[in-house]
Design a protein around this motif. Structure first.
Motif, PDB file in Angstrom:
ATOM      1  N   UNK A 268      58.041  57.093 107.693  1.00 40.79           N
ATOM      2  CA  UNK A 268      58.140  58.830 107.234  1.00 40.79           C
ATOM      3  C   UNK A 268      58.296  57.467 105.899  1.00 40.79           C
ATOM      4  N   UNK A 269      59.386  56.856 105.801  1.00 36.39           N
ATOM      5  CA  UNK A 269      59.532  55.426 104.541  1.00 36.39           C
ATOM      6  C   UNK A 269      59.040  55.571 103.813  1.00 36.39           C
ATOM      7  N   UNK A 270      58.101  54.441 105.084  1.00 38.05           N
ATOM      8  CA  UNK A 270      56.652  54.126 103.528  1.00 38.05           C
ATOM      9  C   UNK A 270      55.818  55.374 103.524  1.00 38.05           C
ATOM     10  N   UNK A 271      55.875  55.988 104.275  1.00 40.17           N
ATOM     11  CA  UNK A 271      54.781  57.304 104.020  1.00 40.17           C
ATOM     12  C   UNK A 271      55.472  57.386 102.257  1.00 40.17           C
ATOM     13  N   UNK A 272      56.779  57.690 102.078  1.00 37.67           N
ATOM     14  CA  UNK A 272      57.472  58.511 100.984  1.00 37.67           C
ATOM     15  C   UNK A 272      57.263  57.393  99.587  1.00 37.67           C
ATOM     16  N   UNK A 273      57.719  56.096 100.408  1.00 39.15           N
ATOM     17  CA  UNK A 273      57.457  54.596  99.379  1.00 39.15           C
ATOM     18  C   UNK A 273      56.371  54.534  98.685  1.00 39.15           C
ATOM     19  N   UNK A 274      54.950  54.805  99.493  1.00 40.48           N
ATOM     20  CA  UNK A 274      53.903  54.500  99.112  1.00 40.48           C
ATOM     21  C   UNK A 274      53.385  55.463  98.064  1.00 40.48           C
ATOM     22  N   UNK A 275      54.372  56.694  98.076  1.00 39.85           N
ATOM     23  CA  UNK A 275      53.818  58.326  97.338  1.00 39.85           C
ATOM     24  C   UNK A 275      54.421  58.341  96.333  1.00 39.85           C
ATOM     25  N   UNK A 276      55.772  57.059  96.408  1.00 39.32           N
ATOM     26  CA  UNK A 276      56.184  56.912  94.894  1.00 39.32           C
ATOM     27  C   UNK A 276      55.995  56.032  94.125  1.00 39.32           C
TER      28      UNK A 276
ATOM     29  N   UNK B 162      62.478  50.047  92.433  1.00 45.04           N
ATOM     30  CA  UNK B 162      62.314  48.541  93.793  1.00 45.04           C
ATOM     31  C   UNK B 162      60.953  48.130  94.107  1.00 45.04           C
ATOM     32  N   UNK B 163      60.972  47.665  94.605  1.00 46.79           N
ATOM     33  CA  UNK B 163      59.326  46.632  95.082  1.00 46.79           C
ATOM     34  C   UNK B 163      59.424  46.591  96.580  1.00 46.79           C
ATOM     35  N   UNK B 164      60.625  46.934  97.447  1.00 45.86           N
ATOM     36  CA  UNK B 164      60.084  47.285  98.783  1.00 45.86           C
ATOM     37  C   UNK B 164      61.633  48.673  99.588  1.00 45.86           C
ATOM     38  N   UNK B 165      60.876  49.018 100.062  1.00 49.88           N
ATOM     39  CA  UNK B 165      61.900  50.188 100.735  1.00 49.88           C
ATOM     40  C   UNK B 165      63.600  49.080 101.231  1.00 49.88           C
ATOM     41  N   UNK B 166      63.702  47.966 101.078  1.00 45.89           N
ATOM     42  CA  UNK B 166      64.668  47.165 101.918  1.00 45.89           C
ATOM     43  C   UNK B 166      65.856  47.413 100.975  1.00 45.89           C
ATOM     44  N   UNK B 167      65.347  47.936  99.534  1.00 48.57           N
ATOM     45  CA  UNK B 167      66.135  47.878  98.437  1.00 48.57           C
ATOM     46  C   UNK B 167      66.777  48.880  98.327  1.00 48.57           C
ATOM     47  N   UNK B 168      66.820  49.879  98.751  1.00 51.20           N
ATOM     48  CA  UNK B 168      67.042  51.649  98.580  1.00 51.20           C
ATOM     49  C   UNK B 168      68.019  52.036 100.143  1.00 51.20           C
TER      50      UNK B 168
ATOM     51  N   UNK C 224      69.441  49.255 101.306  1.00 53.48           N
ATOM     52  CA  UNK C 224      70.700  48.277 101.094  1.00 53.48           C
ATOM     53  C   UNK C 224      71.217  48.623  99.734  1.00 53.48           C
ATOM     54  N   UNK C 225      71.183  49.537  99.590  1.00 50.12           N
ATOM     55  CA  UNK C 225      71.454  50.533  98.311  1.00 50.12           C
ATOM     56  C   UNK C 225      72.800  51.603  98.855  1.00 50.12           C
ATOM     57  N   UNK C 226      72.021  52.794  99.802  1.00 53.05           N
ATOM     58  CA  UNK C 226      72.716  53.586 100.643  1.00 53.05           C
ATOM     59  C   UNK C 226      73.166  52.688 101.633  1.00 53.05           C
ATOM     60  N   UNK C 227      72.768  51.857 102.525  1.00 53.65           N
ATOM     61  CA  UNK C 227      74.393  51.044 103.200  1.00 53.65           C
ATOM     62  C   UNK C 227      75.907  51.050 102.783  1.00 53.65           C
ATOM     63  N   UNK C 228      75.485  50.051 101.032  1.00 54.83           N
ATOM     64  CA  UNK C 228      76.641  49.858 100.623  1.00 54.83           C
ATOM     65  C   UNK C 228      77.334  50.842  99.947  1.00 54.83           C
ATOM     66  N   UNK C 229      76.667  52.361  99.768  1.00 57.04           N
ATOM     67  CA  UNK C 229      77.512  53.228  99.317  1.00 57.04           C
ATOM     68  C   UNK C 229      78.229  53.333 100.755  1.00 57.04           C
ATOM     69  N   UNK C 230      78.102  53.316 101.886  1.00 59.43           N
ATOM     70  CA  UNK C 230      78.969  53.888 102.722  1.00 59.43           C
ATOM     71  C   UNK C 230      80.429  52.983 103.076  1.00 59.43           C
ATOM     72  N   UNK C 231      79.924  51.861 102.914  1.00 56.66           N
ATOM     73  CA  UNK C 231      80.457  50.779 102.902  1.00 56.66           C
ATOM     74  C   UNK C 231      82.038  51.257 102.163  1.00 56.66           C
ATOM     75  N   UNK C 232      81.170  51.752 100.911  1.00 57.47           N
ATOM     76  CA  UNK C 232      82.271  51.958  99.883  1.00 57.47           C
ATOM     77  C   UNK C 232      83.372  52.836 100.308  1.00 57.47           C
ATOM     78  N   UNK C 233      82.103  53.877 100.377  1.00 53.57           N
ATOM     79  CA  UNK C 233      82.694  55.376 100.963  1.00 53.57           C
ATOM     80  C   UNK C 233      83.771  54.752 102.167  1.00 53.57           C
ATOM     81  N   UNK C 234      84.076  54.378 103.337  1.00 60.39           N
ATOM     82  CA  UNK C 234      85.036  53.741 103.907  1.00 60.39           C
ATOM     83  C   UNK C 234      86.063  52.867 103.427  1.00 60.39           C
ATOM     84  N   UNK C 235      85.880  52.214 103.060  1.00 60.21           N
ATOM     85  CA  UNK C 235      86.692  51.289 102.458  1.00 60.21           C
ATOM     86  C   UNK C 235      87.899  51.900 101.258  1.00 60.21           C
ATOM     87  N   UNK C 236      87.340  53.735 101.093  1.00 59.82           N
ATOM     88  CA  UNK C 236      88.347  54.101  99.618  1.00 59.82           C
ATOM     89  C   UNK C 236      88.274  55.261 100.550  1.00 59.82           C
TER      90      UNK C 236
END
Length: 305
Positions: free
Chosen positions: A158-166, A274-280, A282-294
């Motif tokens: 599903x992510x690949x589909x929406x990334x292509x549409x974007x 964004x040139x790949x799905x991994x970038x978004x 990674x961003x959302x994963x970093x945000x989760x870690x920030x939420x835990x740190x806070x």
């Protein structure tokens, strides 16, 4: 030994599947075979009628196209198609299976003319059960067996589909990731069976706050992702906050007042850079870690490229 006409009719009518003779202009010129009411409706009233008169326009045109294709190739054509008795005039109240059925049609030219027209022999075989099994297998291959939400494989599709549409049309898409806070301690205190119940309950509550076209998926362990099509990070953050609040009170109310279940959520969206799905991801994963740190039990938005 040769069979006479009456004997041949006995043989034809003993066939397990209905056999239609359809002319080039769509007339039902013949019907043979045994109409078992567990699998088929009795279609004898269709004899002499036109496909276009008894079928919805789009269904009739599809049948006519298949007739023409079989005649053009002068050989066997196999087609699969759904049909219900409610779509066929004259069969609405006839005995037979309910709902939409799936058929495999074997269509081949009739040797000679029928009432002055070219014609085809159309054998209709009920394959509804096979289709149901195929759907069940597909569903199983795309579903997490514990929580019954989408698995990681389905998520990535599903992510690949929406990334292509974007990339092509700039259709926005936001992503939420969340992780259960202190899940190991919960398992240690209440046991893994309770932990499994918490995961299932959490998913049930989460789905109540999502739209029909949003996708909830288990990313791994106690980590989950939500794909929100046509959504910005700002709107996704509002959804994430509703989910956070719902789960912080809902799991204990559903399962056990002693359970203190909270989640930490990260939010991001697709960006032009964004040139790949991994970038978004990674961003959302970093945000989760920030939420835990806070301090956990909060939503953090990471919309920076």
């Amino acid at each position: 030994m040769y069979l006479d006409r009456d004997q041949m009719l006995v043989v034809l009518n003993a066939l397990p599947d209905p056999v239609f003779v359809l002319t080039e202009t769509g007339l039902y010129a013949g019907l043979y075979g045994h109409a078992d009411p567990k699998y088929y409706h009795d279609a004898k009233d269709l004899l002499g009628a036109s496909v276009r008169d008894v079928m919805p326009a789009e269904v009739a045109e599809s049948i006519m196209e298949h007739i023409q294709e079989a005649l053009h190739r002068n050989g066997l054509l196999k087609v699969e198609y759904p049909l219900s008795s409610q779509q066929v005039k004259g069969l609405e109240n006839s005995a037979g299976p309910g709902g939409t059925l799936w058929f495999e049609g074997h269509v081949q030219p009739f040797p000679g003319l029928v009432d002055g027209e070219r014609a085809v022999i159309w054998v209709a075989r009920n394959i509804t059960r096979r289709k149901q099994l195929e759907d069940e297998l597909l569903e199983a291959s795309q579903t997490d067996p514990l929580t019954h939400v989408a698995n990681r494989r389905r998520l990535m599709e599903v992510l690949e589909f929406h990334f292509g549409a974007y990339r092509r049309y700039r259709h926005p898409m936001a992503l939420i990731m969340f992780d259960l806070d202190h899940f190991k301690q919960l398992n240690d205190r209440f046991g893994h069976l309770t932990g499994d119940r918490v995961l299932r309950c959490l998913c049930d509550l989460c789905r109540q706050d999502l739209r029909e076209n949003d996708l909830l998926a288990r990313f791994g362990g106690e980590e989950f992702m939500i794909v929100l099509p046509s959504t910005t990070a700002e709107r996704a953050a509002q959804t994430a906050e509703r989910i956070r609040t719902h789960i912080s009170t809902g799991v204990a109310a559903e399962l056990d007042e002693e359970l203190n279940v909270t989640i930490s959520l990260g939010v991001s969206e697709l960006l032009e850079t964004d040139t790949s799905l991994e970038q978004v991801i990674q961003r959302v994963d970093d945000a989760v870690y920030q939420a835990k740190d806070e301090g956990r039990d909060r939503v953090v938005v990471n919309a920076a490229g």
